[in-house]
Scaffold this motif. Structure first.
Motif, PDB file in Angstrom:
ATOM      1  N   TYR A  74       1.249  -0.904  -0.345  1.00  0.00           N
ATOM      2  CA  TYR A  74      -0.215   0.142   0.047  1.00  0.00           C
ATOM      3  C   TYR A  74       0.751   1.502   0.341  1.00  0.00           C
ATOM      4  O   TYR A  74       2.149   0.907   0.756  1.00  0.00           O
ATOM      5  N   ASP A 118      -3.959   0.789  -3.728  1.00  0.00           N
ATOM      6  CA  ASP A 118      -3.397  -0.477  -3.426  1.00  0.00           C
ATOM      7  C   ASP A 118      -2.515  -0.421  -4.507  1.00  0.00           C
ATOM      8  O   ASP A 118      -1.872   0.111  -4.799  1.00  0.00           O
ATOM      9  N   LYS A 119      -1.704  -1.884  -4.355  1.00  0.00           N
ATOM     10  CA  LYS A 119      -0.221  -2.493  -5.061  1.00  0.00           C
ATOM     11  C   LYS A 119      -1.005  -2.465  -6.715  1.00  0.00           C
ATOM     12  O   LYS A 119      -0.222  -2.174  -7.311  1.00  0.00           O
ATOM     13  N   ALA A 146      -7.169   2.668  -2.081  1.00  0.00           N
ATOM     14  CA  ALA A 146      -7.524   2.153  -0.908  1.00  0.00           C
ATOM     15  C   ALA A 146      -8.196   3.188   0.472  1.00  0.00           C
ATOM     16  O   ALA A 146      -7.479   3.681   0.771  1.00  0.00           O
ATOM     17  N   VAL A 148      -8.369   0.931   4.180  1.00  0.00           N
ATOM     18  CA  VAL A 148      -8.301  -0.148   4.882  1.00  0.00           C
ATOM     19  C   VAL A 148      -8.162  -0.430   6.369  1.00  0.00           C
ATOM     20  O   VAL A 148      -7.704   1.195   7.143  1.00  0.00           O
ATOM     21  N   LYS A 176     -11.776  -3.363   4.034  1.00  0.00           N
ATOM     22  CA  LYS A 176     -11.375  -2.715   3.010  1.00  0.00           C
ATOM     23  C   LYS A 176     -12.335  -1.741   2.601  1.00  0.00           C
ATOM     24  O   LYS A 176     -14.231  -2.662   2.720  1.00  0.00           O
ATOM     25  N   ASP A 226     -13.438   1.474  -1.165  1.00  0.00           N
ATOM     26  CA  ASP A 226     -11.994   2.467  -1.748  1.00  0.00           C
ATOM     27  C   ASP A 226     -12.985   4.006  -1.597  1.00  0.00           C
ATOM     28  O   ASP A 226     -14.071   3.896  -1.079  1.00  0.00           O
TER      29      ASP A 226
END
Length: 88
Positions: A48, A66-67, A72, A74, A86, A88
């Motif tokens: 992250y 995120d990756k 994100a 979280v 989680k 968004d």
């Protein structure tokens, strides 16, 4: 006067709903939580990119990417560092 009363009641009745919006992450006291620095390192290792890091209720919460580069939001258990919820 009546409108102010109606507005005050609407705000007061909405407050508990907002308080329930964040999950319950732990029942442990803050003395058992991992440090913010350690949690940020763990979050970084998960891939992250943190824009905002904060304590929300009994959770660590981040806003960022995120990756995959998606937005994100979280919530983490501040004792174990595991993801609780989680969004968004």
């Amino acid at each position: 006067m009546m409108m102010k009363l109606v507005a005050a009641i609407a705000i007061a009745s909405a407050t508990p709903v907002l308080a329930l919006a964040s999950p319950s992450c732990t029942g442990e006291p803050k003395s058992k939580w991992m440090s913010e620095e350690a949690m940020k390192a763990k979050i970084d290792a998960m891939g992250y990119k943190v824009k905002t890091f904060e304590v929300t209720g009994n959770c660590y919460e981040i806003y960022g990417k995120d990756k995959d580069g998606s937005r994100a939001e979280v919530y983490f258990n501040p004792v174990s560092g595991t993801i609780v919820q989680k969004g968004d």
